[in-house]
Design a protein around this motif. Structure first.
Motif, PDB file in Angstrom:
ATOM      1  N   SER A  96     -13.027   0.567  -3.147  1.00  0.00           N
ATOM      2  CA  SER A  96     -13.348   1.945  -2.757  1.00  0.00           C
ATOM      3  C   SER A  96     -12.601   2.367  -1.498  1.00  0.00           C
ATOM      4  O   SER A  96     -12.762   3.486  -1.039  1.00  0.00           O
ATOM      5  CB  SER A  96     -14.856   2.083  -2.531  1.00  0.00           C
ATOM      6  OG  SER A  96     -15.286   1.181  -1.526  1.00  0.00           O
ATOM      7  N   GLY A  97     -11.773   1.485  -0.970  1.00  0.00           N
ATOM      8  CA  GLY A  97     -11.003   1.810   0.225  1.00  0.00           C
ATOM      9  C   GLY A  97     -10.513   0.529   0.884  1.00  0.00           C
ATOM     10  O   GLY A  97     -10.557  -0.551   0.296  1.00  0.00           O
ATOM     11  N   VAL A  98     -10.073   0.684   2.142  1.00  0.00           N
ATOM     12  CA  VAL A  98      -9.643  -0.474   2.935  1.00  0.00           C
ATOM     13  C   VAL A  98     -10.287  -0.374   4.304  1.00  0.00           C
ATOM     14  O   VAL A  98     -10.561   0.722   4.805  1.00  0.00           O
ATOM     15  CB  VAL A  98      -8.103  -0.550   3.062  1.00  0.00           C
ATOM     16  CG1 VAL A  98      -7.448  -0.866   1.731  1.00  0.00           C
ATOM     17  CG2 VAL A  98      -7.522   0.721   3.635  1.00  0.00           C
ATOM     18  N   ASP A  99     -10.536  -1.534   4.905  1.00  0.00           N
ATOM     19  CA  ASP A  99     -11.122  -1.514   6.246  1.00  0.00           C
ATOM     20  C   ASP A  99     -10.014  -1.401   7.288  1.00  0.00           C
ATOM     21  O   ASP A  99      -8.828  -1.269   6.953  1.00  0.00           O
ATOM     22  CB  ASP A  99     -12.026  -2.742   6.470  1.00  0.00           C
ATOM     23  CG  ASP A  99     -11.271  -4.066   6.425  1.00  0.00           C
ATOM     24  OD1 ASP A  99     -10.029  -4.074   6.532  1.00  0.00           O
ATOM     25  OD2 ASP A  99     -11.936  -5.111   6.281  1.00  0.00           O
ATOM     26  N   THR A 100     -10.360  -1.479   8.565  1.00  0.00           N
ATOM     27  CA  THR A 100      -9.385  -1.293   9.651  1.00  0.00           C
ATOM     28  C   THR A 100      -8.327  -2.382   9.676  1.00  0.00           C
ATOM     29  O   THR A 100      -7.246  -2.186  10.231  1.00  0.00           O
ATOM     30  CB  THR A 100     -10.116  -1.250  11.008  1.00  0.00           C
ATOM     31  OG1 THR A 100     -10.899  -2.420  11.160  1.00  0.00           O
ATOM     32  CG2 THR A 100     -10.978  -0.012  11.116  1.00  0.00           C
ATOM     33  N   ASN A 101      -8.613  -3.522   9.065  1.00  0.00           N
ATOM     34  CA  ASN A 101      -7.621  -4.607   9.016  1.00  0.00           C
ATOM     35  C   ASN A 101      -6.729  -4.506   7.777  1.00  0.00           C
ATOM     36  O   ASN A 101      -5.846  -5.337   7.568  1.00  0.00           O
ATOM     37  CB  ASN A 101      -8.313  -5.974   8.999  1.00  0.00           C
ATOM     38  CG  ASN A 101      -9.066  -6.253  10.286  1.00  0.00           C
ATOM     39  OD1 ASN A 101      -8.629  -5.844  11.367  1.00  0.00           O
ATOM     40  ND2 ASN A 101     -10.194  -6.934  10.173  1.00  0.00           N
ATOM     41  N   GLY A 102      -6.990  -3.515   6.920  1.00  0.00           N
ATOM     42  CA  GLY A 102      -6.191  -3.353   5.707  1.00  0.00           C
ATOM     43  C   GLY A 102      -6.725  -4.158   4.531  1.00  0.00           C
ATOM     44  O   GLY A 102      -6.102  -4.206   3.470  1.00  0.00           O
ATOM     45  N   ASP A 103      -7.900  -4.812   4.731  1.00  0.00           N
ATOM     46  CA  ASP A 103      -8.504  -5.578   3.641  1.00  0.00           C
ATOM     47  C   ASP A 103      -9.294  -4.640   2.734  1.00  0.00           C
ATOM     48  O   ASP A 103      -9.880  -3.657   3.194  1.00  0.00           O
ATOM     49  CB  ASP A 103      -9.438  -6.655   4.199  1.00  0.00           C
ATOM     50  CG  ASP A 103      -8.679  -7.718   4.999  1.00  0.00           C
ATOM     51  OD1 ASP A 103      -7.550  -8.060   4.605  1.00  0.00           O
ATOM     52  OD2 ASP A 103      -9.230  -8.206   6.005  1.00  0.00           O
ATOM     53  N   PRO A 104      -9.347  -4.950   1.425  1.00  0.00           N
ATOM     54  CA  PRO A 104     -10.059  -4.066   0.506  1.00  0.00           C
ATOM     55  C   PRO A 104     -11.556  -4.045   0.781  1.00  0.00           C
ATOM     56  O   PRO A 104     -12.155  -5.038   1.174  1.00  0.00           O
ATOM     57  CB  PRO A 104      -9.766  -4.654  -0.878  1.00  0.00           C
ATOM     58  CG  PRO A 104      -9.176  -5.997  -0.661  1.00  0.00           C
ATOM     59  CD  PRO A 104      -8.731  -6.093   0.749  1.00  0.00           C
ATOM     60  N   ILE A 105     -12.156  -2.882   0.542  1.00  0.00           N
ATOM     61  CA  ILE A 105     -13.615  -2.727   0.576  1.00  0.00           C
ATOM     62  C   ILE A 105     -14.047  -2.615  -0.875  1.00  0.00           C
ATOM     63  O   ILE A 105     -13.567  -1.743  -1.603  1.00  0.00           O
ATOM     64  CB  ILE A 105     -14.030  -1.463   1.367  1.00  0.00           C
ATOM     65  CG1 ILE A 105     -13.564  -1.554   2.808  1.00  0.00           C
ATOM     66  CG2 ILE A 105     -15.536  -1.260   1.268  1.00  0.00           C
ATOM     67  CD1 ILE A 105     -13.768  -0.261   3.598  1.00  0.00           C
ATOM     68  N   TRP A 106     -14.956  -3.526  -1.285  1.00  0.00           N
ATOM     69  CA  TRP A 106     -15.406  -3.579  -2.674  1.00  0.00           C
ATOM     70  C   TRP A 106     -16.779  -2.936  -2.799  1.00  0.00           C
ATOM     71  O   TRP A 106     -17.653  -3.123  -1.969  1.00  0.00           O
ATOM     72  CB  TRP A 106     -15.464  -5.021  -3.167  1.00  0.00           C
ATOM     73  CG  TRP A 106     -14.115  -5.697  -3.115  1.00  0.00           C
ATOM     74  CD1 TRP A 106     -13.682  -6.575  -2.178  1.00  0.00           C
ATOM     75  CD2 TRP A 106     -13.038  -5.501  -4.016  1.00  0.00           C
ATOM     76  NE1 TRP A 106     -12.393  -6.954  -2.441  1.00  0.00           N
ATOM     77  CE2 TRP A 106     -11.965  -6.315  -3.572  1.00  0.00           C
ATOM     78  CE3 TRP A 106     -12.855  -4.728  -5.152  1.00  0.00           C
ATOM     79  CZ2 TRP A 106     -10.735  -6.379  -4.232  1.00  0.00           C
ATOM     80  CZ3 TRP A 106     -11.637  -4.791  -5.813  1.00  0.00           C
ATOM     81  CH2 TRP A 106     -10.599  -5.606  -5.353  1.00  0.00           C
ATOM     82  N   SER A 107     -16.962  -2.166  -3.846  1.00  0.00           N
ATOM     83  CA  SER A 107     -18.272  -1.555  -4.090  1.00  0.00           C
ATOM     84  C   SER A 107     -18.513  -1.478  -5.597  1.00  0.00           C
ATOM     85  O   SER A 107     -17.657  -1.846  -6.399  1.00  0.00           O
ATOM     86  CB  SER A 107     -18.348  -0.177  -3.447  1.00  0.00           C
ATOM     87  OG  SER A 107     -17.373   0.675  -4.003  1.00  0.00           O
ATOM     88  N   ASP A 108     -19.691  -0.978  -5.971  1.00  0.00           N
ATOM     89  CA  ASP A 108     -20.055  -0.908  -7.378  1.00  0.00           C
ATOM     90  C   ASP A 108     -19.409   0.268  -8.103  1.00  0.00           C
ATOM     91  O   ASP A 108     -19.355   0.280  -9.328  1.00  0.00           O
ATOM     92  CB  ASP A 108     -21.584  -0.814  -7.530  1.00  0.00           C
ATOM     93  CG  ASP A 108     -22.270  -2.094  -7.092  1.00  0.00           C
ATOM     94  OD1 ASP A 108     -21.636  -3.160  -7.158  1.00  0.00           O
ATOM     95  OD2 ASP A 108     -23.443  -2.024  -6.682  1.00  0.00           O
ATOM     96  N   SER A 109     -18.935   1.272  -7.354  1.00  0.00           N
ATOM     97  CA  SER A 109     -18.331   2.427  -8.005  1.00  0.00           C
ATOM     98  C   SER A 109     -17.263   3.041  -7.121  1.00  0.00           C
ATOM     99  O   SER A 109     -17.193   2.773  -5.924  1.00  0.00           O
ATOM    100  CB  SER A 109     -19.417   3.474  -8.322  1.00  0.00           C
ATOM    101  OG  SER A 109     -19.981   3.955  -7.126  1.00  0.00           O
ATOM    102  N   ASN A 110     -16.440   3.892  -7.729  1.00  0.00           N
ATOM    103  CA  ASN A 110     -15.389   4.595  -7.012  1.00  0.00           C
ATOM    104  C   ASN A 110     -15.013   5.813  -7.850  1.00  0.00           C
ATOM    105  O   ASN A 110     -15.142   5.811  -9.064  1.00  0.00           O
ATOM    106  CB  ASN A 110     -14.178   3.685  -6.810  1.00  0.00           C
ATOM    107  CG  ASN A 110     -13.147   4.304  -5.882  1.00  0.00           C
ATOM    108  OD1 ASN A 110     -13.389   5.347  -5.273  1.00  0.00           O
ATOM    109  ND2 ASN A 110     -11.986   3.669  -5.778  1.00  0.00           N
ATOM    110  N   SER A 111     -14.553   6.839  -7.203  1.00  0.00           N
ATOM    111  CA  SER A 111     -14.084   8.026  -7.920  1.00  0.00           C
ATOM    112  C   SER A 111     -12.575   7.968  -7.986  1.00  0.00           C
ATOM    113  O   SER A 111     -11.915   7.571  -7.035  1.00  0.00           O
ATOM    114  CB  SER A 111     -14.506   9.299  -7.180  1.00  0.00           C
ATOM    115  OG  SER A 111     -15.905   9.398  -7.150  1.00  0.00           O
ATOM    116  N   ALA A 112     -12.038   8.349  -9.133  1.00  0.00           N
ATOM    117  CA  ALA A 112     -10.589   8.358  -9.288  1.00  0.00           C
ATOM    118  C   ALA A 112     -10.226   9.515 -10.193  1.00  0.00           C
ATOM    119  O   ALA A 112     -11.005   9.908 -11.063  1.00  0.00           O
ATOM    120  CB  ALA A 112     -10.107   7.043  -9.881  1.00  0.00           C
TER     121      ALA A 112
END
Length: 191
Positions: free
Chosen positions: A164-180
């Motif tokens: 669903s995005g990336v954190d300040t270190n550039g690592d992925p943020i994982w979640s149950d859903s995302n809009s695309a």
């Protein structure tokens, strides 16, 4: 000496919950106990002419050839033919039960847990089926036997997440859903 008590049990482990298990006694069995009085030393199988499977297996007069079992009309004894493939034997008996109107040897049990137990079964050679449409096994309760059901209902449980995005270190943020939107790319992972 043959066992004085003539009943045993069949316990099915790894049962599929909410599936129904059924046992059919194909042959009667007599068990010769070892000196300890508990261990089966030898088992002999017989079939009476009024057995529900007799005619299907050996014909009305007991003379029909059978690729899996030999019948001795003088003693009523049954032996497995030499070189019998157990997988073919299981299929043969399963098809026989599926295509006939045979009565179960005990009240069928719907599994409420991963273990199902049929108690007080007369000694015999049993076919065990489940409502998944599969055979669990063929076995003798000599006097008590445990069998493992390896025919589980298909299904896979897995954890799936989308990025669903990336954190300040550039690592992925994982979640149950995302809009695309159409044509957008996104990452996902499954474990």
């Amino acid at each position: 000496a043959f066992a004085a008590e003539n009943t045993g049990s069949i316990t099915i482990t790894n049962a599929t919950i909410d599936q129904t298990y059924t046992v059919y006694k194909i042959f009667d069995a007599s068990i010769k106990l070892a000196a300890d009085g508990e261990t089966a030393e030898a088992v002999s199988y017989t079939i009476a002419t009024d057995n529900q499977f007799f005619e299907a297996l050996f014909g009305a007069d007991g003379t029909t050839p059978n690729a899996f079992f030999a019948y001795n009309a003088n003693t009523g004894s049954v032996t497995k033919q030499e070189g019998v493939n157990d997988s073919e034997l299981i299929k043969y008996l399963t098809d026989l039960v599926a295509n006939g109107s045979y009565t179960a040897s005990a009240t069928p049990i719907k599994a409420a847990a991963e273990q199902v137990e049929f108690k007080d079964l007369p000694y015999g050679y049993y076919l065990i089926t489940s409502s998944l449409g599969t055979t669990v096994t063929i076995n003798s309760n000599t006097p008590d036997v445990k069998v493992i059901d390896k025919n589980q209902e298909p299904g896979t449980e897995f954890d799936k997440q989308v990025q669903s995005g990336v954190d300040t270190n550039g690592d992925p943020i994982w979640s149950d859903s995302n809009s695309a939107g159409i044509g957008d790319r996104f990452a996902y992972r499954i474990s």
